[in-house]
Design a protein around this motif. Sequence first.
Motif, PDB file in Angstrom:
ATOM      1  N   LEU A 218       4.633  -9.763  -0.343  1.00 17.53           N
ATOM      2  CA  LEU A 218       5.573  -8.636  -0.336  1.00 17.53           C
ATOM      3  C   LEU A 218       5.900  -8.263  -1.776  1.00 17.53           C
ATOM      4  CD1 LEU A 218       7.580  -6.690   1.060  1.00 17.53           C
ATOM      5  CD2 LEU A 218       9.249  -8.567   1.027  1.00 17.53           C
ATOM      6  N   GLN A 219       5.627  -7.024  -2.123  1.00 17.71           N
ATOM      7  CA  GLN A 219       5.977  -6.511  -3.443  1.00 17.71           C
ATOM      8  C   GLN A 219       7.474  -6.233  -3.476  1.00 17.71           C
ATOM      9  OE1 GLN A 219       3.484  -5.674  -5.899  1.00 17.71           O
ATOM     10  NE2 GLN A 219       5.168  -5.409  -7.348  1.00 17.71           N
ATOM     11  N   ILE A 220       8.180  -6.877  -4.407  1.00 14.14           N
ATOM     12  CA  ILE A 220       9.616  -6.652  -4.506  1.00 14.14           C
ATOM     13  C   ILE A 220       9.911  -5.739  -5.697  1.00 14.14           C
ATOM     14  CG2 ILE A 220      10.139  -8.842  -3.398  1.00 14.14           C
ATOM     15  CD1 ILE A 220      10.977  -9.904  -6.157  1.00 14.14           C
ATOM     16  N   SER A 221      11.102  -5.181  -5.682  1.00  3.56           N
ATOM     17  CA  SER A 221      11.487  -4.219  -6.711  1.00  3.56           C
ATOM     18  C   SER A 221      12.630  -4.791  -7.544  1.00  3.56           C
ATOM     19  CB  SER A 221      11.916  -2.905  -6.059  1.00  3.56           C
ATOM     20  OG  SER A 221      12.253  -1.942  -7.034  1.00  3.56           O
ATOM     21  N   ALA A 237      13.029  -4.602  -1.587  1.00  4.78           N
ATOM     22  CA  ALA A 237      11.647  -4.111  -1.570  1.00  4.78           C
ATOM     23  C   ALA A 237      11.639  -2.633  -1.235  1.00  4.78           C
ATOM     24  CB  ALA A 237      10.816  -4.882  -0.546  1.00  4.78           C
ATOM     25  N   ASP A 241       6.522  -0.585   0.579  1.00  2.54           N
ATOM     26  CA  ASP A 241       5.956  -1.928   0.388  1.00  2.54           C
ATOM     27  C   ASP A 241       6.288  -2.840   1.560  1.00  2.54           C
ATOM     28  OD1 ASP A 241       4.752  -1.425  -2.102  1.00  2.54           O
ATOM     29  OD2 ASP A 241       6.640  -1.770  -3.168  1.00  2.54           O
ATOM     30  N   TYR A 242       7.499  -2.681   2.098  1.00  3.17           N
ATOM     31  CA  TYR A 242       7.862  -3.467   3.278  1.00  3.17           C
ATOM     32  C   TYR A 242       7.006  -3.049   4.476  1.00  3.17           C
ATOM     33  CZ  TYR A 242      10.656  -5.832   6.821  1.00  3.17           C
ATOM     34  OH  TYR A 242      11.060  -6.645   7.853  1.00  3.17           O
TER      35      TYR A 242
END
Length: 560
Positions: A218-221, A237, A241-242
């Motif tokens: 999962l790409q987080i921000s 996220a 991306d989620y």
Amino acid sequence: MSATDTTILMHLFGEAKKADYPKLPEADFFEIYVPYHHLKHFDLDYADIENGIVDGAKDGGIDSVYCLCDGRLISDFDNSAVRKNPDLDLFIFTNKFQESFPTSALNDLRVTLSDLMDFDKAKLSQVFKNYNDEVWEAFLSFRTFYISVASKFPSLSIHVIYATKSPKAAEAEVLSRLAQIADDLKTRFSGATVEATASDARSLLSVVREPPDEVRSLQISGNSVNLSKGPSYVALAKLHDYYAFISKSGGGLEQRLFDDNVRDYEGDVLVNKEIGATLADGGDIDFWWLNNGASIICDSATLSGSMLQMKNPKIVNGLQTSRRIYEHFSGISGGLIGLGLKDDRLVLVRVITAEDDDVRAEIIRATNRQTPISPAQLIATSAIHKDIELHLRAEGKYYERRKNFWKNQGKTKAEIITVTDMAQAVMTVVSGRPHTARARPGSLLKESNNDVFDASYDIRVYAKAIDLVRGTEALINEELPDCGVRDRNNLKYHIVARIVYDSCGGKFSAKRFLANDLIEPDRRRKVIAKANSIYLKRGASDRVAKSEEFWEAVRDARIN
């Protein structure tokens, strides 16, 4: 392709057979092994696979059938709970334990599918007599379910798999006939995705090698809160991306992520409409300001840069939010994101590392206390199941409260007792309803049923019940060596019930079962012979085994 593929495949096949089905003939185990590995990403266990086997006389060239809605077997589904646009998968297997692809099997298969995938009642009434009960009921279940959810516009995928241990790829004639089968099905089900494939040793080996464990990223921000205990993370996220995290690589929602969520999708209830409206609005207010986000349990988690990797993640809270995000981004609910646009708004995600079952159960309970939950929804997390697990572990048995947990830890089928196994055993020995145990194992877990898991029972009842069932299975294998998996499953609960009936003076209760010694092995052998005789005379089918009349006949039969 070389013979090496077949050699390696047969080595792995032999190890699996030795561990889980040591006394089953190789050809019979192949019928379990092939679908088990093709369907393992749906998290089915051996019992699920066995229940789909239809092989036998008048099987129409089909060995097993499995129908899944949103990744779950339709036998476990309440039709009224099906969401809009569900994913419906029908798997049809023909397996040959030989090093070639005989075309004769496909001739039968094409005729069978033409007959049983037809919805014309007049034609169906004419072909009924051509097929055994198991084949007929498998396709009847599919047709009935498909019609019942037609108004929700399911996305249907049909998979026809012809598997052998051939070291060579299927010849052109075989592929041509499979293509004809696929074309027939496409004509009958417009809009469906259809594949009809030949699985040789190399392709089957590839499927077998696919690991059951799953690592998702999962790409987080921005920054995350990293808690050392676990470790665990609290992060934001981006919505798109989620969406990628909860989606399959080939498209569609990844249903396995929600296996530990105690609720199913609740459709267009008010709260879901509000979530959908917030997503569609796209205003200045960020999404995570208005929504609680999602809680995820996993076996392990690591953060590398802005990428959070999780092993075997399960979303235990936030299913409604996740579904709405998925529908919004995939265009199901009419969102513009379905046209490929991105959305930089954020969703809150809590990631908790917890391999211990007790910790997981507490988290599931705590994160789902916002609204009332029926006891049945939390059945495998209740205290009685913890007690059963501890008691069985002391005897070297592994009670599988989390589906396939112990299987993935390398435990054998003989060492593992599933919650369904236990429910069927107790229903048989305490309630005297073997036909119910055989016919509706899933329903035993859906009901708040004190006849099955009652805290007032002495904990030893559960161990004695499962020991009797397993011991009876072993005795059936000795007395009826030609008895296949399906017939053994059809017989065992009725035989167990008769053993208890004779041992406890014709009455069933937990106290009587625990207090009385069971009849001697010689008497049990006579029960097996008598039950099998009645079973054969009545047609030797699933329908017979699931009927109360069969149990009454076994119960009342005179045994010298």
